[in-house]
Design a protein around this motif. Sequence first.
Motif, PDB file in Angstrom:
ATOM      1  N   UNK A 126       6.730  23.815  -6.879  1.00  0.00           N
ATOM      2  CA  UNK A 126       6.052  22.535  -6.845  1.00  0.00           C
ATOM      3  C   UNK A 126       6.795  21.570  -5.930  1.00  0.00           C
ATOM      4  N   UNK A 127       6.050  20.582  -5.462  1.00  0.00           N
ATOM      5  CA  UNK A 127       6.636  19.578  -4.589  1.00  0.00           C
ATOM      6  C   UNK A 127       5.669  18.435  -4.379  1.00  0.00           C
ATOM      7  N   UNK A 128       6.163  17.356  -3.771  1.00  0.00           N
ATOM      8  CA  UNK A 128       5.306  16.211  -3.534  1.00  0.00           C
ATOM      9  C   UNK A 128       6.009  15.131  -2.739  1.00  0.00           C
ATOM     10  N   UNK A 129       5.251  14.101  -2.382  1.00  0.00           N
ATOM     11  CA  UNK A 129       5.830  12.983  -1.638  1.00  0.00           C
ATOM     12  C   UNK A 129       5.188  11.687  -2.102  1.00  0.00           C
ATOM     13  N   UNK A 130       5.875  10.590  -1.819  1.00  0.00           N
ATOM     14  CA  UNK A 130       5.405   9.250  -2.125  1.00  0.00           C
ATOM     15  C   UNK A 130       5.857   8.355  -0.983  1.00  0.00           C
ATOM     16  N   UNK A 131       4.936   7.599  -0.378  1.00  0.00           N
ATOM     17  CA  UNK A 131       5.311   6.829   0.798  1.00  0.00           C
ATOM     18  C   UNK A 131       4.637   5.476   0.872  1.00  0.00           C
ATOM     19  N   UNK A 158       0.833  -1.183   0.000  1.00  0.00           N
ATOM     20  CA  UNK A 158       0.000   0.000   0.000  1.00  0.00           C
ATOM     21  C   UNK A 158       0.872   1.238   0.000  1.00  0.00           C
ATOM     22  N   UNK A 159       0.371   2.330  -0.587  1.00  0.00           N
ATOM     23  CA  UNK A 159       1.178   3.551  -0.668  1.00  0.00           C
ATOM     24  C   UNK A 159       0.259   4.758  -0.758  1.00  0.00           C
ATOM     25  N   UNK A 160       0.848   5.928  -0.578  1.00  0.00           N
ATOM     26  CA  UNK A 160       0.154   7.204  -0.752  1.00  0.00           C
ATOM     27  C   UNK A 160       1.067   8.134  -1.524  1.00  0.00           C
ATOM     28  N   UNK A 161       0.468   8.980  -2.351  1.00  0.00           N
ATOM     29  CA  UNK A 161       1.240   9.932  -3.150  1.00  0.00           C
ATOM     30  C   UNK A 161       0.457  11.223  -3.285  1.00  0.00           C
ATOM     31  N   UNK A 215      10.106   5.645   0.889  1.00  0.00           N
ATOM     32  CA  UNK A 215       9.796   7.054   1.149  1.00  0.00           C
ATOM     33  C   UNK A 215      10.486   7.891   0.084  1.00  0.00           C
ATOM     34  N   UNK A 216       9.770   8.917  -0.398  1.00  0.00           N
ATOM     35  CA  UNK A 216      10.367   9.811  -1.382  1.00  0.00           C
ATOM     36  C   UNK A 216       9.708  11.174  -1.274  1.00  0.00           C
ATOM     37  N   UNK A 217      10.501  12.231  -1.483  1.00  0.00           N
ATOM     38  CA  UNK A 217       9.988  13.598  -1.469  1.00  0.00           C
ATOM     39  C   UNK A 217      10.711  14.399  -2.541  1.00  0.00           C
TER      40      UNK A 217
END
Length: 722
Positions: A346-351, A329-332, A356-358
């Motif tokens: 701009x910016x974002x994250x993925x987890x 499972x993940x969220x972005x 983990x990524x930003x």
Amino acid sequence: MKPTFHIAIMSLGLLVNGARAETNNVYLIINDNFKGEVAVNLGLDGQPCINAPLLREWGIRDAAIVMETTPEGCILPDVLSARKIGVFYEPIAQLLTVDIPAGMLGDSKLAGRWDDGINAAFVNYQFNYGHYAGENYRDTQRHESLYADITTGVNVGPWRLRYEPVYQKEIWGNPTWHTERALAYRDIKAWSATLTLGDSVTPSVLFDNVRFRGISLVSDSRMLPDGLRQFSPWVRGFARSNAEVRVRQNGEIIYQTFVSPGAFVLKDVYPPALEGDLTVTIRESDSTETERKIPYSSMPNLVYAGQWRYDASVGKYQPYYGMEEEQPGFAQASVSYGLPGKVTLYGGFQGADIYRSAAVGIGKSLNQWGAISADYTFSSARQPRRSAPDTGGMARMRYAKAFPAWESSLSLMAQYYPRQRYRTFGTAIDQQSTYWWDWEDGIFVGDFDEEKKYRLEARYNQYLSDSDSLYLTLTREATRGNQRGETSVEMGFSASLGKVDVALYAEYNRPSYGKEQAQLGLSVSLPLNALGAPRMKLNYDHTLANDRTDSRRIGVSGTLLDDYSLSYNASTSQSQRNGSSQDLSANYQYNAGDLRVGHSQGAGYRQQNLELAGSLMAHQEGLTLGQTLGETVAIVSVPGTPGIGIDNQYGVTTDWRGYALIGNLTPYRINSLTLDSLELPDTLELPESDQEVVPTAGAIMFSRFAPARKISPDAAQTSSPE
């Protein structure tokens, strides 16, 4: 000077009668693009009445149109001039020209005409059957294959439900069923976004695409006015007849229209994917086709001042069918915001539990010098081969520029990976799988993948004339510890020399390990009119390769039947590696679908295939068969009038009850559905020939036309051209 958007309105109709103002039905053109028919009032002085509703429909932000008006509601000319809105009216030509500063444009008020369509259900189907024989298939498990892709859809109000099961039976293995996608989606108009439940793909603004099953909310730029949408590449071409033009990206049709004979330019093509070459297919009225590729790479991280773009997804990773991978499972989420000075942050994250990524970045429009953006992404991924996670970063810079005077475009990208272990979400999932033979006493003794060092990309596209173009793509990638790296070059040139079509392409690839590969190809297509075959072409292809796999192919292609619905292709090939082979195919495109049959044979094999594709629509007035449908479609009804052609889609006519299905409408824009009356008997006429629809994404529109009516022979003779 601030950029302005040019709006022209050509009136069709009613003049001012005495002292009473009347409403004119007018055609609206914005930025040289047809925007449909609207109504404009002429005031007592014979001048057009520009009011707040009109400005809203043209894309002016609500906050910008609090203006002083006359008692009739017309905005005073001095007030418009103070806002730098220029209005010019020519009474004789009934032409109204309006210039609006770009800074005043906001949410599209064409939204007032957006239509969710009717409640209906449909089935899109594609069946492909193959039979194989010969020495090469002597020991196979079976000598036939079957592929069936069936997409079912149901529309209920603004909701679109889609389910796509796939059946596969190959010459080896057991037959299988799997679900390619199952989802429900709808637009959220107030947020200019699309809500999706089920199977989907994350957007690619900052991170690599991820297939997942879950929920997402993503900005949809198709709902914005043209002036606030991303860069639209100009698609140029040349048609020899009234031709159908289809534009595909990643195999999906994203734009479809008809053009008149001669040179054409499409200025309102907005590719949904920020990366991915465009394939343009021009289908002439005699069913012959020409195809060209346009390299495309937009600047993904630029938005206009005061505008937001965002996406949010939560779900479970879905691997492609047949791949054995973990499904975490993940969220972005990501967001972009336009600042004054044409700057975007701009910016974002993925987890996920294993990843983990930003990312954070900035973009800047350089006006006539193009646009540039720079960002940095940090990642941390669980590494089962080590005790510590893999951590690292990736710095990226992008540049894009269109040169209208030269009719060309250039895009550059550079990625640099510091001496760290940067991972994308996809590579993090891949590395969770290990094999027992790579371990000894709990210690990993296998090989680690090489770490990336940098990647460089350059794409150049040049239009030489309306029918001639050139493209060049360069890619260079290197990993640490490998100085050779990987280099690839692609170049293509296409031209029309009179009635002869010529295409030349070259490819070169030097992998990190192994031999270099180079290939040069030439294609020539020559009409055989001089030999008494006006609907036949002679085709020749020649390919040269450095590994001595040269090949040659010669053949003919053309169309049969009065309506050009039957096309054929026959060729023979000679290859240094595979010897000689022969191919024969025929395709019949009819009102309710497409049927294709083919036969191929060569050294050690014989193959026959049969493909059937089409659709079935269940709607409020019964069942209608049609060709394969796209995302957004229309049902056309001309009661009791069969055989009426529809200009919007090649080969489609109304069935015995007067119904026809039209696919691939453009959502959130005006689509004009036009009937073709050329095949009508002289004793019949159509009271109306076109209607406008403004569908939302995935809508099923229903347009009922007045049935054909009889006219007297004398009237028919009078109306017929001499």
